[in-house]
Design a protein around this motif. Structure first.
Motif, short mmCIF file in Angstrom:
data_model
loop_
_atom_site.label_atom_id
_atom_site.label_comp_id
_atom_site.label_asym_id
_atom_site.label_seq_id
_atom_site.Cartn_x
_atom_site.Cartn_y
_atom_site.Cartn_z
N UNK A 13 0.82 -1.22 0.00
CA UNK A 13 0.00 0.00 0.00
C UNK A 13 0.86 1.27 0.00
N UNK A 14 1.65 1.46 1.06
CA UNK A 14 2.38 2.73 1.23
C UNK A 14 3.54 2.85 0.25
N UNK A 15 3.52 3.91 -0.55
CA UNK A 15 4.58 4.12 -1.54
C UNK A 15 4.33 3.39 -2.83
N UNK A 16 3.23 2.63 -2.88
CA UNK A 16 2.88 1.87 -4.09
C UNK A 16 1.51 2.31 -4.57
N UNK A 17 0.50 2.16 -3.73
CA UNK A 17 -0.84 2.67 -4.06
C UNK A 17 -0.96 4.12 -3.58
N UNK A 18 -0.29 4.43 -2.46
CA UNK A 18 -0.23 5.83 -2.03
C UNK A 18 1.05 6.44 -2.59
N UNK A 19 1.07 7.74 -2.70
CA UNK A 19 2.25 8.43 -3.22
C UNK A 19 3.44 8.22 -2.28
N UNK A 20 4.61 7.81 -2.83
CA UNK A 20 5.76 7.55 -1.96
C UNK A 20 6.28 8.80 -1.26
N UNK A 21 5.91 9.98 -1.74
CA UNK A 21 6.41 11.22 -1.12
C UNK A 21 5.53 11.73 0.01
N UNK A 22 4.39 11.07 0.27
CA UNK A 22 3.39 11.64 1.19
C UNK A 22 3.85 11.76 2.64
N UNK A 23 4.83 10.96 3.06
CA UNK A 23 5.29 11.00 4.45
C UNK A 23 6.20 12.22 4.72
N UNK A 24 6.85 12.73 3.67
CA UNK A 24 7.89 13.76 3.86
C UNK A 24 7.34 15.05 4.46
N UNK A 25 6.25 15.64 3.95
CA UNK A 25 5.75 16.89 4.55
C UNK A 25 5.38 16.72 6.03
N UNK A 26 4.80 15.57 6.39
CA UNK A 26 4.42 15.35 7.78
C UNK A 26 5.65 15.23 8.67
N UNK A 27 6.68 14.55 8.20
CA UNK A 27 7.90 14.43 9.00
C UNK A 27 8.62 15.77 9.09
N UNK A 28 8.63 16.52 8.00
CA UNK A 28 9.23 17.86 8.05
C UNK A 28 8.55 18.71 9.12
N UNK A 29 7.23 18.66 9.13
CA UNK A 29 6.44 19.44 10.08
C UNK A 29 6.78 19.03 11.53
N UNK A 30 6.88 17.72 11.75
CA UNK A 30 7.13 17.21 13.11
C UNK A 30 8.56 17.45 13.59
N UNK A 31 9.52 17.35 12.66
CA UNK A 31 10.93 17.41 13.08
C UNK A 31 11.63 18.71 12.68
N UNK A 32 10.85 19.69 12.19
CA UNK A 32 11.41 21.00 11.87
C UNK A 32 12.47 20.94 10.78
N UNK A 33 12.25 20.10 9.79
CA UNK A 33 13.20 19.96 8.68
C UNK A 33 12.57 20.50 7.40
N UNK A 34 13.40 20.61 6.37
CA UNK A 34 12.91 21.08 5.08
C UNK A 34 13.44 20.14 3.99
#
Length: 196
Positions: A13-34
């Motif tokens: 499912x994750x990264x195959x049926x869902x977009x593989x990039x979808x986790x990045x914005x959420x992790x950036x938000x949580x960990x103060x990264x860009x």
């Protein structure tokens, strides 16, 4: 008369049926990264974000439901899967935990993505589930899974191209960039099986 199901397709499912990039914005938000998706050269995002595995596990535990709810569909996966549903057995085998079943099925319903089974194994080891369902091929984005499944089951694996799965591939693993590419390859496989 209902057509016989030709292929049993194992689908991550994750990264195959869902977009593989979808986790990045959420992790950036949580960990103060860009960071950008293109910066994720490793599947283990704890290493990419320079946090411990325990911190990542805690983050996923707290944010998994939001991640699984907000993830966009990968390209035109929904359309292709709808087209396959009446011809093939669609078995989704995911490392998601069983407690995320409701949010997973809600997401499938929202995007009108059909399935015959959804098996949330709670681990990256999908081999036992793939054997149990008798899959003929597998769609995956994690290189280690692709290698294990193709070698143990001697089946083709279509590996969605991502920054974190670059490597030389054995003959049974085919790198794909789009769901349209997968669609064409499945048609070829289908023809080969039905003409035997």
């Amino acid at each position: 008369m209902k057509p016989e199901k030709v292929l049993t397709i194992g689908i991550d499912i994750d990264g195959t049926v869902t977009s593989p990039s979808s986790i990045v914005p959420l992790m950036n938000e949580s960990f103060g990264k860009d960071l950008r998706y293109e910066d994720c050269f490793e599947y283990n995002l704890a290493n990419v974000y320079k946090i411990t595995d325990a911190e990542f596990d805690k983050w996923l535990d707290e944010n998994g439901e939001r991640l699984y709810t907000e993830a966009p569909v990968h390209g035109n996966a929904d359309q292709i899967l709808r087209g396959w549903h009446s011809h093939h057995q669609l078995i989704y085998i995911s490392a998601r935990e069983a407690r995320h079943r409701a949010v997973t099925l809600d997401w499938f319903s929202r995007y009108d993505i059909p399935f015959h089974e959804v098996d949330l194994v709670g681990s990256h080891d999908k081999l036992a589930a793939a054997k149990r369902w008798g899959v003929d091929l597998f769609l995956e984005d994690r290189l280690e899974n692709a290698l294990q499944l193709s070698e143990a089951l001697q089946i083709p694996v279509f590996l969605f191209d991502t920054p974190y799965n670059q490597s030389e591939l054995p003959p049974l693993i085919h790198r794909v960039k789009t769901w349209d590419e997968v669609q064409k390859m499945v048609q070829v496989l289908n023809l080969a099986r039905t003409s035997v």
